[in-house]
Scaffold this active site. Structure first.
Site, PDB file in Angstrom:
ATOM      1  N   ASP A 188       0.850  -1.187   0.000  1.00 14.40           N
ATOM      2  CA  ASP A 188       0.000   0.000   0.000  1.00 14.40           C
ATOM      3  C   ASP A 188       0.887   1.239   0.000  1.00 14.40           C
ATOM      4  O   ASP A 188       2.017   1.208   0.524  1.00 14.40           O
ATOM      5  CB  ASP A 188      -0.918   0.009   1.225  1.00 14.40           C
ATOM      6  CG  ASP A 188      -1.911   1.163   1.163  1.00 14.40           C
ATOM      7  OD1 ASP A 188      -2.769   1.167   0.251  1.00 14.40           O
ATOM      8  OD2 ASP A 188      -1.824   2.076   2.011  1.00 14.40           O
TER       9      ASP A 188
ATOM     10  N   HIS B 275      -5.478   6.640   7.369  1.00 14.66           N
ATOM     11  CA  HIS B 275      -4.839   5.774   6.385  1.00 14.66           C
ATOM     12  C   HIS B 275      -3.331   5.744   6.674  1.00 14.66           C
ATOM     13  O   HIS B 275      -2.682   6.786   6.766  1.00 14.66           O
ATOM     14  CB  HIS B 275      -5.067   6.308   4.968  1.00 14.66           C
ATOM     15  CG  HIS B 275      -6.468   6.127   4.496  1.00 14.66           C
ATOM     16  ND1 HIS B 275      -6.784   5.884   3.177  1.00 14.66           N
ATOM     17  CD2 HIS B 275      -7.643   6.118   5.161  1.00 14.66           C
ATOM     18  CE1 HIS B 275      -8.093   5.755   3.056  1.00 14.66           C
ATOM     19  NE2 HIS B 275      -8.628   5.904   4.246  1.00 14.66           N
TER      20      HIS B 275
ATOM     21  N   GLU C  89       0.773   5.753   0.436  1.00 12.33           N
ATOM     22  CA  GLU C  89       0.072   7.008   0.718  1.00 12.33           C
ATOM     23  C   GLU C  89       0.744   8.093  -0.106  1.00 12.33           C
ATOM     24  O   GLU C  89       1.962   8.030  -0.363  1.00 12.33           O
ATOM     25  CB  GLU C  89       0.113   7.347   2.210  1.00 12.33           C
ATOM     26  CG  GLU C  89      -0.513   6.319   3.121  1.00 12.33           C
ATOM     27  CD  GLU C  89      -1.971   6.027   2.840  1.00 12.33           C
ATOM     28  OE1 GLU C  89      -2.657   6.908   2.274  1.00 12.33           O
ATOM     29  OE2 GLU C  89      -2.440   4.928   3.180  1.00 12.33           O
TER      30      GLU C  89
ATOM     31  N   ASP D 167      -2.494  -0.471   6.586  1.00 15.28           N
ATOM     32  CA  ASP D 167      -3.415  -0.866   5.521  1.00 15.28           C
ATOM     33  C   ASP D 167      -2.929  -2.117   4.795  1.00 15.28           C
ATOM     34  O   ASP D 167      -3.736  -2.958   4.389  1.00 15.28           O
ATOM     35  CB  ASP D 167      -3.586   0.288   4.528  1.00 15.28           C
ATOM     36  CG  ASP D 167      -4.443   1.416   5.095  1.00 15.28           C
ATOM     37  OD1 ASP D 167      -4.878   1.290   6.258  1.00 15.28           O
ATOM     38  OD2 ASP D 167      -4.675   2.410   4.391  1.00 15.28           O
TER      39      ASP D 167
END
Length: 243
Positions: free
Chosen positions: A7, A152, A9, A157
């Site tokens: 994942d 998040h 960001e 995640d």
């Protein structure tokens, strides 16, 4: 098989607008089991966050001020994912950003030069068509505890996605939930005597006094009911015996 659940960001939703990666989180699976190995890095983006993006991640430029640029961690990241299958939720988003970062470095190529990609969002849409298939929605639907996900975060995640992916694609046996294998049932053979081999039935002998009392009772029942069951099916053979 080695898989990396991944994942990212970012500073915004579109890499084409110059947005950058600010965090990468990876969780390693081997033969569909977590190994405990992870890779996690915050990254200085050299640009501001777009409105809303900072609130989603909780990250700030002040926090990222002393973190390395992507160029400084690219080789370590690529070594970690080398030869694996990447499991990514909405893969086009993350791969697009990572390829954009790699495009600014000489000789690094693209993500798919190093690993294959499996989109868990597409898997979820196939299993739950017409339903919400965000990570939070899948956690609720599949019983994955996401109470710690207030913001998040790439590593958190990725850890949640690993659980979701295994629940989404595995049966109980693959998840190790099945009990020990049951032994094959044994076959027991029972030899019953053939009809012709049965022993003769014993005859019932009744005392004359008991027989007389029985017949009197039957007469009373027949007088009240008009008939008795054994008048239709046949009375049992009773044999009086001498006292």
């Amino acid at each position: 098989m080695r898989q990396i659940v991944l994942d990212t960001e970012t500073t915004g939703l579109e890499w084409r607008k110059g947005n950058r990666v600010v965090e990468i989180g990876c969780v390693e699976l081997v033969e569909r089991r977590p190994t405990g190995r992870t890779w996690h890095q915050y990254i200085h983006p050299d640009r501001e966050f777009e409105p809303g993006a900072q609130e989603v991640t909780g990250l700030t430029l002040d926090f990222l001020a002393d973190k390395p640029r992507f160029a400084a961690i690219a080789d370590e990241f690529l070594d970690f994912i080398e030869g694996a299958e990447l499991v990514i939720h909405n893969a086009a988003f993350d791969v697009g950003f990572l390829d954009y970062e790699l495009s600014m470095l000489d000789g690094r190529g693209r993500i798919t030069d190093r690993a294959t990609v499996l989109d868990s969002l597409e898997l979820a849409r196939q299993r739950f068509p017409g339903q919400r298939n965000s990570l939070d929605a899948l956690c609720r639907r599949l019983g994955v505890d996401n109470a710690a996900r207030q913001l998040h975060g790439a590593l958190l995640d990725a850890q949640l996605l690993a659980e979701v992916y295994l629940a989404l694609t595995s049966g109980q046996t693959e998840l190790g939930l099945a009990g020990p294998a049951m032994p094959e049932p044994s076959v027991v053979r029972i030899d019953l005597p053939r009809p012709g081999a049965l022993a003769p039935r014993p005859r019932v002998a009744v005392d004359p006094v008991e027989l007389e009392a029985h017949l009197a009772r039957v007469a009373v029942i027949r007088g009240r009911a008009g008939t008795a069951l054994w008048d239709e099916v046949g009375a049992p053979a009773l044999e009086a015996t001498a006292p």
